[in-house]
Write a protein that holds these residues in place. Structure first.
Motif, short mmCIF file in Angstrom:
data_model
loop_
_atom_site.label_atom_id
_atom_site.label_comp_id
_atom_site.label_asym_id
_atom_site.label_seq_id
_atom_site.Cartn_x
_atom_site.Cartn_y
_atom_site.Cartn_z
N ARG A 132 0.82 -1.21 0.00
CA ARG A 132 0.00 0.00 0.00
C ARG A 132 0.85 1.26 0.00
O ARG A 132 0.40 2.33 -0.41
CB ARG A 132 -0.95 -0.01 1.19
CG ARG A 132 -2.13 -0.95 0.98
CD ARG A 132 -3.16 -0.87 2.09
NE ARG A 132 -2.68 -1.47 3.32
CZ ARG A 132 -2.42 -0.79 4.44
NH1 ARG A 132 -2.58 0.50 4.46
NH2 ARG A 132 -1.99 -1.42 5.52
N ILE A 135 1.22 1.39 -3.76
CA ILE A 135 -0.06 1.64 -4.44
C ILE A 135 -1.08 2.00 -3.36
O ILE A 135 -1.78 1.12 -2.83
CB ILE A 135 -0.52 0.39 -5.22
CG1 ILE A 135 0.62 -0.17 -6.08
CG2 ILE A 135 -1.73 0.71 -6.09
CD1 ILE A 135 0.30 -1.49 -6.73
N PRO A 136 -1.18 3.26 -3.00
CA PRO A 136 -2.05 3.67 -1.88
C PRO A 136 -3.51 3.27 -2.06
O PRO A 136 -4.21 3.03 -1.08
CB PRO A 136 -1.90 5.20 -1.86
CG PRO A 136 -0.58 5.45 -2.52
CD PRO A 136 -0.43 4.39 -3.56
N GLN A 137 -3.99 3.21 -3.30
CA GLN A 137 -5.38 2.91 -3.53
C GLN A 137 -5.69 1.41 -3.52
O GLN A 137 -6.85 1.00 -3.71
CB GLN A 137 -5.86 3.51 -4.87
CG GLN A 137 -5.22 2.90 -6.10
CD GLN A 137 -3.90 3.56 -6.49
OE1 GLN A 137 -3.26 4.17 -5.63
NE2 GLN A 137 -3.52 3.46 -7.75
N SER A 138 -4.68 0.57 -3.30
CA SER A 138 -4.90 -0.88 -3.30
C SER A 138 -5.71 -1.31 -2.09
O SER A 138 -5.70 -0.67 -1.04
CB SER A 138 -3.56 -1.62 -3.32
OG SER A 138 -2.78 -1.26 -2.20
N ASN A 139 -6.40 -2.43 -2.25
CA ASN A 139 -7.25 -2.96 -1.19
C ASN A 139 -6.41 -3.79 -0.22
O ASN A 139 -5.86 -4.83 -0.60
CB ASN A 139 -8.35 -3.84 -1.81
CG ASN A 139 -9.37 -4.30 -0.79
OD1 ASN A 139 -9.01 -4.75 0.29
ND2 ASN A 139 -10.64 -4.21 -1.14
N SER A 271 6.38 3.24 4.74
CA SER A 271 6.27 4.45 3.92
C SER A 271 7.55 5.26 4.01
O SER A 271 8.00 5.84 3.02
CB SER A 271 5.08 5.30 4.38
OG SER A 271 3.87 4.60 4.21
#
Length: 475
Positions: A132, A135-139, A271
């Motif tokens: 994440r 890819i921050p928008q990943s589930n 992060s």
């Protein structure tokens, strides 16, 4: 790679919890070194190291010393367990029957299963965080499930594929860790904050304890891998291969985590890793760590499956677990671990820190009893076949002396505990310094040795129904 090696790599492992026969013995200390180097090349190791400079608020240099000291001490006990594998050729938790009796050993077997599943779930959470960060928008739930599925495929094949995957992780993620270290040392944020923090003996000792438990947490399953090594020549290689591989890798990545915590204390650890290395290398590092954690997680479930089979075999007289049983057990534990990971994704750092603390208190007495029994009481001489007898043979079903020492070994630690949810009176007198692990280790080892020398039944808990009949396993 030879044809034989390829066949072994992609063949479903047929051995489960029985003694490894001589014709199946293979491997070396160098291979074990690579396995345990790869085992620690995960985001979880980095996150745990970061607790030294974030949750414990230590400056970097004291944090680094505590990390090194804790792993160096804990690694000795862990590697001494590994050296038992080539001699006995059986899983570590099954060998606990030699100290606690056939049914009495189930207490530590259950604790080991909980530990393995806990580490499995923890790795899934941190792997998800790594992805994440890219890819921050990943589930996050989908990532956890995908990582669990990858682990299951590897674990289903068994020992040889797991060994090869962790070896590859050692080289790939090791190279990425070096890149991350170089990037960290090149950031002004690290050097500008390297002295930030407040030294405290309670924080220092807590980080030492984390290093000790990190190593001893592997103790219940290091023999699961060294048991395949040659009996006559494998013990020395098993000790040094396991010790160096596990200690070097864990120290390396925890130092990286402590440095990341210094440079970016206000960011989530994974992060911050991305921010330090820059967009390209940051994403590459995070992706490599996530894959390594997902693949290496197969080690946790493989060993917890052996423990599960050991537990079931205790109550199913004459049952010989086959490959299908191992795979089915692995599937069940993967599902349980994934569910726990999905439920524990929030407030991970504090809950994981508490988990480590509790784990330490339970593991210390078992480790002390096992090592004293193996090296000082029996000198490595066990009747392995008796472990599979319903009566327990000469070891009996229950060894009340060993179980009593185990329970007391936990109890005597209580006044010295210092955790987020409880601080014992002795810990408060010591200013929050946690020496419970040392108290438990010394008490359990000394008490068990003294009882074995004074009470013969503590060593040979012979059941009334014990006979010399050959168990179904050997027929």
């Amino acid at each position: 790679m030879s044809d034989l090696a390829k066949n072994r790599l992609f063949a479903i492992e047929k051995e489960s919890i029985g003694p490894i026969p001589a014709h199946e013995r293979h491997g070396s200390g160098k291979q074990l070194f690579a396995i345990w180097m790869g085992m620690n090349m995960t985001p979880l190791t980095v996150v745990t190291g970061a607790t030294a400079t974030t949750l414990l608020d230590l400056p970097f240099l004291p944090a680094a010393l505590a990390i090194l000291l804790g792993h160096a001490i804990g690694g000795i006990g862990m590697a001494l367990h590994a050296a038992q594998g080539p001699v006995l050729g059986i899983p570590q938790m099954l060998q606990a029957r030699g100290q606690f009796g056939t049914k009495g050993a189930n207490l530590v077997v259950v604790i080991a299963i909980l530990m393995f599943v806990g580490y499995f779930a923890s790795n899934l959470v941190v792997s998800s965080a790594s992805v994440r960060a890219i890819i921050p928008q990943s589930n996050p739930s989908a990532i956890i499930i995908a990582c669990a599925a990858l682990s299951f495929v590897i674990a289903a094949f068994g020992y040889n594929l797991i060994r090869k995957v962790t070896e590859i992780s050692a080289y790939v993620v090791g190279a990425l860790a070096v890149i991350a270290f170089a990037a960290l040392l090149g950031t002004p944020e690290f050097w500008g904050n390297v002295l930030v923090g407040e030294f405290s003996w309670s924080g220092f000792c807590a980080m030492v304890a984390i290093g000790v438990v990190w190593q001893l947490a592997y103790a219940p399953y290091v023999s699961d891998y060294s048991r395949y090594m040659p009996r006559d020549s494998g013990a020395r290689g098993a000790f040094w291969g396991t010790y160096l591989g596990c200690v070097v890798s864990s120290v390396l990545l925890m130092l990286l985590g402590a440095g990341v915590g210094v440079a970016y204390a206000n960011l989530e650890t994974m992060s911050a890793m991305s921010a330090i290395a820059g967009p390209f290398f940051g994403y590459l590092i995070l992706f490599g760590f996530a894959l390594a954690a997902a693949a290496g997680n197969s080690v946790n479930v493989y060993c917890s499956t052996l423990c599960l089979l050991t537990l079931v075999e205790t109550f199913r007289t004459g049952w010989r677990p086959a490959a299908k049983h191992r795979i089915a057990g692995s599937a069940l534990l993967h599902v349980i671990g994934a569910v726990l990971a999905l439920a524990a994704a929030t407030s991970f750092a504090s809950s994981y820190f508490s988990f480590l603390s509790i784990l330490l208190y339970l593991l210390i007495p078992w480790s002390a009893i096992n090592l004293v029994d193996y090296y000082l009481v029996r000198a490595g001489s066990y009747a392995v076949n008796d472990f599979y007898l319903p009566s327990g043979g000469r070891y009996g079903s229950w060894n009340r002396w060993a179980l009593a020492v185990f329970v007391l070994g936990v109890v005597v630690q209580i006044p010295f505990m210092s955790t987020a949810f409880y601080a014992g009176p002795a810990a408060e007198v010591l200013g929050g310094i946690d020496i419970a692990w040392l108290v438990g280790l010394l008490f359990s080892g000394i008490a068990y040795l003294a009882i074995c020398r004074k009470v013969p039944s503590a060593v040979h808990a012979i059941a009334e129904t014990a006979t010399s009949t050959t168990p179904d396993w050997e027929k």
